[in-house]
Design a protein around this motif. Structure first.
Motif, short mmCIF file in Angstrom:
data_model
loop_
_atom_site.label_atom_id
_atom_site.label_comp_id
_atom_site.label_asym_id
_atom_site.label_seq_id
_atom_site.Cartn_x
_atom_site.Cartn_y
_atom_site.Cartn_z
N ARG A 1 -18.49 -39.48 9.90
CA ARG A 1 -17.85 -38.40 11.14
C ARG A 1 -16.68 -38.04 12.41
N ASN A 2 -15.65 -37.30 11.75
CA ASN A 2 -14.59 -36.88 13.09
C ASN A 2 -14.43 -38.39 13.62
N VAL A 3 -13.63 -39.26 12.30
CA VAL A 3 -13.11 -40.31 12.51
C VAL A 3 -11.21 -40.13 13.54
N VAL A 4 -11.40 -41.16 14.62
CA VAL A 4 -9.92 -40.64 15.33
C VAL A 4 -8.82 -40.79 14.31
N ARG A 5 -7.86 -40.38 13.67
CA ARG A 5 -6.46 -40.66 13.38
C ARG A 5 -5.05 -41.00 14.41
N GLU A 6 -5.10 -39.64 15.46
CA GLU A 6 -3.96 -40.09 16.19
C GLU A 6 -4.51 -39.42 17.45
N TRP A 7 -4.31 -40.17 18.81
CA TRP A 7 -4.99 -39.54 20.18
C TRP A 7 -3.34 -39.42 20.95
N LEU A 8 -3.07 -38.29 21.00
CA LEU A 8 -2.13 -38.08 21.69
C LEU A 8 -1.66 -38.26 22.52
#
Length: 220
Positions: A213-220
């Protein structure tokens, strides 16, 4: 310095057709509207690993149960530890300033110092629970913390608007902060792009299929 960001989450699958993208945009708007009508939006950061971590599934599945029960006031971010990620999977394939997102986000909470194992859950950047013994006990423990936080007031509002051109979505996000009390100068806004509902094989003493659930793909 511990940075506690305001989270703005997008859950768009690039493989979906145009109509599901419209649906996701409407879901996001509804979520933000619900958040603005409630006193607080609670964030759970779920540090986990789907493969060969028999206890991780207990924590992550409990968070998933809570997300289903409280869609208007609860959200999550999920980070997968590389050591417990299948080498053919990309669940841990997120980097921020030269580190994995797991390490970059987990270190301020004590990862590799006071915390040396997964899973661990962080509530609103402050309250940390390490370990999980069952999905049921995790759910009860996490829901107790959630209920203690959700009644608090929060000094910001979020609004979103935009247009879609084919598969491109152009959007504007406005974050309004209440200046009383004054907002400290060291506050920062971070945007995390996530992918939700990734069917994954989890090892929870046996192999089980369950969504990440809601796996982080990008941290901007």
């Amino acid at each position: 310095m511990r940075i506690i960001p305001i989270m703005i989450l997008f859950s768009l699958s690039m493989a979906q057709s145009l109509d599901p993208i419209d649906i996701k945009k409407n879901e996001l708007r509804t979520t933000l509207d619900n958040a603005s009508r409630n006193g607080q939006r609670v964030l759970i950061e779920d540090f986990t690993g789907a493969h060969y971590c028999p206890y991780c599934g207990y924590g992550s599945f409990a968070v998933s149960d809570l997300l289903d029960e409280y869609p208007g006031t609860l959200t999550s971010l999920q980070y997968h530890l590389g050591a417990y990620t299948d080498p053919y999977s990309d669940l841990d394939d997120c980097y921020y300033q030269g580190q994995t997102c797991f390490d970059a986000r987990g270190t301020p909470y004590g990862w590799n110092s006071t915390i040396n194992g997964v899973p661990f859950e962080v509530f609103n950047g402050d309250y940390v629970i390490v370990g999980a013994s069952s999905e049921e006990s995790g759910y009860q423990q996490y829901s107790d913390v959630y209920n203690g936080l959700v009644t608090n007031e929060t000094p910001y509002e979020i609004s979103i608007g935009g247009v879609r051109d084919d598969l491109d979505v152009n959007y504007n996000i406005t974050v309004s902060l209440d200046g009383s009390p004054a907002i400290p100068d060291n506050k920062q806004l971070h945007i995390f792009v996530v992918e939700d509902n990734i069917m994954t094989s989890w090892f929870v003493w046996e192999w089980l299929d369950h969504n990440s659930r809601n796996v982080v793909r990008e941290w901007l």
